[in-house]
Design an enzyme around this catalytic site. Structure first.
Site, PDB file in Angstrom:
ATOM      1  N   SER A  84       0.848  -1.180   0.000  1.00  0.00           N
ATOM      2  CA  SER A  84       0.000   0.000   0.000  1.00  0.00           C
ATOM      3  C   SER A  84       0.886   1.233   0.000  1.00  0.00           C
ATOM      4  CB  SER A  84      -0.884   0.006   1.253  1.00  0.00           C
ATOM      5  OG  SER A  84      -1.312   1.324   1.539  1.00  0.00           O
ATOM      6  N   LYS A 123       0.916  -3.210   4.917  1.00  0.00           N
ATOM      7  CA  LYS A 123       0.028  -3.975   4.038  1.00  0.00           C
ATOM      8  C   LYS A 123       0.749  -4.880   3.059  1.00  0.00           C
ATOM      9  CE  LYS A 123      -4.090  -2.964   3.270  1.00  0.00           C
ATOM     10  NZ  LYS A 123      -5.269  -3.777   3.544  1.00  0.00           N
TER      11      LYS A 123
END
Ligand code: ARG
Length: 459
Positions: free
Chosen positions: A278, A284
């Protein structure tokens, strides 16, 4: 200027917008190799039937190879005025060899030509699909073999149902993809008839040999009805149908990978190679490949519906509507084959987390059915009564916040006095899966048998 192929009865060329809506060269150039292959077979047949001379056939056949290599090298500038790949190839052939080029189209029409080219192309896609499916199956078999006896929760309604083995879950998809491969093989066998020589729609008065061209192009036989040969696209629809069903299977597996790779499940860790990060959240690691695989079915089924809709209600034989077949099939085939490649890579590279699988397997009272079965077997209860007793035990465990195996024998006997300490032998997840030895069941031995069978089947 009037068209060089049929200018005889025209005094002006097409409107620019007519050319834009009519030309297909921007996409049907993908059929160049099939077009040249079909034309070479046609020219050879025309010569051996004495319809054109051997020297013309040789010039045509060699010239076509030159045209193809020019196309493959990106050296041929296609012309929209020449509409499609068929006329672009023929026009270039004429530049190269002159007059004999004009004899190639004897006893042929673009209607049987395009039907032949497209069948050859779709036939190749069936082979590629089967190969791609085998690769995904091999990746799944690798997972199944490694985790033949790893226990995980099996779900119905996405609620914990009964323990199953990781290998068994992987093999479920091996079965699905095996049927998908079967559908492509069936479709391939059915489409393997040659339209060439059907000419525009009625056949031809030239003494052609359709069996010879069919054989030269690897078809089993010529199409038996010239009208059908030029006017149906069910072969492409069958391909799209098989691809749609298979894309649905891929989408389900992809969805499981998305769920399983979440922090809440942690059943699998996706490889970095098939994940993205991300731009804002540093922690992420997103399963983008799986998500895209889940989505690809949209355009594949879309193509299926689009072509069915184009074909619906078309009177026999050829209508220009049918030119709308190609882009849909190209796009669906490209995306389906890409999906297969991504899936095989993703499955091969992912890591199943045995600890998380086994921890989850024991949660949710997953051995309640084993308990009920034990009451039937050992205490002689009718299954419905055993179901009720077990339900009460689950409610008790839920109230106490523990698993079934953590209940004391005293507490269990209070619910039903026929229970004895033997019950603890069936409450564990490993014994549960080991006991499911019925044919097709989840027991590790059954899983290993199926892994061996499939490995032998697909090599
Ligand atoms: N480009 C055409 C197609 O894809 C080729 C066949 C054209 N035939 C015709 N009668 N206009 O369908």
């Amino acid at each position: 200027a009037a068209n060089q192929m049929w200018g005889g009865r025209f005094s002006s060329g097409p409107d620019a917008i007519m050319e834009a809506i009519n030309a297909s060269i921007s996409y049907d150039q993908r059929l160049a190799a099939q077009d040249v292959e079909g034309s070479r077979a046609h020219a050879a047949m025309l010569a051996s039937q004495g319809i054109i001379s051997d020297s013309d056939a040789t010039a045509i056949r060699e010239g076509l190879l030159t045209v193809l290599s020019e196309i493959e090298d990106g050296k041929l500038a296609f012309s929209a005025a020449l509409e499609d790949i068929h006329m672009n190839v023929e026009a270039r052939l004429k530049d190269l060899i002159g007059e004999p080029a004009g004899r190639l189209h004897t006893a042929r029409s673009r209607n049987d030509q395009v039907a032949t080219d497209f069948r050859l192309w779709v036939r190749d896609q069936c082979d590629a699909a089967i190969e791609g499916l085998r690769a995904v199956q091999r990746a799944l078999l690798g997972q199944a073999e490694a985790g033949a006896d790893w226990v995980m929760p099996g779900f119905t309604h996405l609620q914990t149902a009964q323990p199953v083995t990781w290998g068994h879950h992987m093999l479920a998809y091996v079965e699905m993809l095996g049927r998908d491969a079967g559908r492509f093989a069936d479709a391939r066998a059915r489409m393997n008839e040659c339209p060439l020589g059907a000419a525009a729609l009625a056949g031809t008065s030239f003494p052609i040999d359709r069996h010879a061209t069919a054989e030269a192009l690897g078809f089993d036989r010529p199409c038996a009805n010239s009208l059908d040969a030029v006017s149906d696209r069910d072969f492409a629809l069958e391909f799209l149908g098989a691809a749609s069903i298979s894309a649905m299977h891929l989408s389900r597996l992809a969805e499981e990978l998305v769920i399983w790779s979440s922090a809440q499940f942690r059943f699998v860790t996706m490889s970095d190679r098939w994940s993205t990060g991300s731009s804002i959240m540093p922690q992420k690691k997103n399963p983008d490949a799986a998500e895209l695989l889940r989505a690809k079915i949209g355009r594949i089924v879309g193509a299926n519906v689009a072509l069915l809709t184009v074909m619906k209600g078309l009177p026999l034989a050829y209508s220009k509507d049918m030119q709308e077949d190609k882009e849909q099939v190209f796009d669906a085939a490209d995306n389906y084959l890409l999906s297969l490649s991504a899936m095989s890579g993703m499955v091969a590279d992912m890591t199943a987390n045995r600890g998380s699988l086994e921890a989850a397997a024991s949660a949710g009272f997953s051995t309640a059915t084993d308990l009920a079965d034990w009451l039937v077997r050992e205490a002689g209860l009718p299954f419905r009564d055993a179901h009720h007793v077990t339900g009460s035990l689950v409610a008790l465990a839920e109230k106490e916040g523990c698993g079934l195996e953590d209940l004391s024998l005293v507490a269990m006997k209070e619910v039903d006095s026929r229970i004895d300490e033997g019950v603890f032998g069936v409450l564990g997840v490993a014994s549960s899966v080991a006991s499911r030895t019925s044919y097709g069941g989840t027991a590790p031995d059954r899983v290993r048998e199926q892994v061996a069978l499939w490995s032998e089947r697909i090599g």
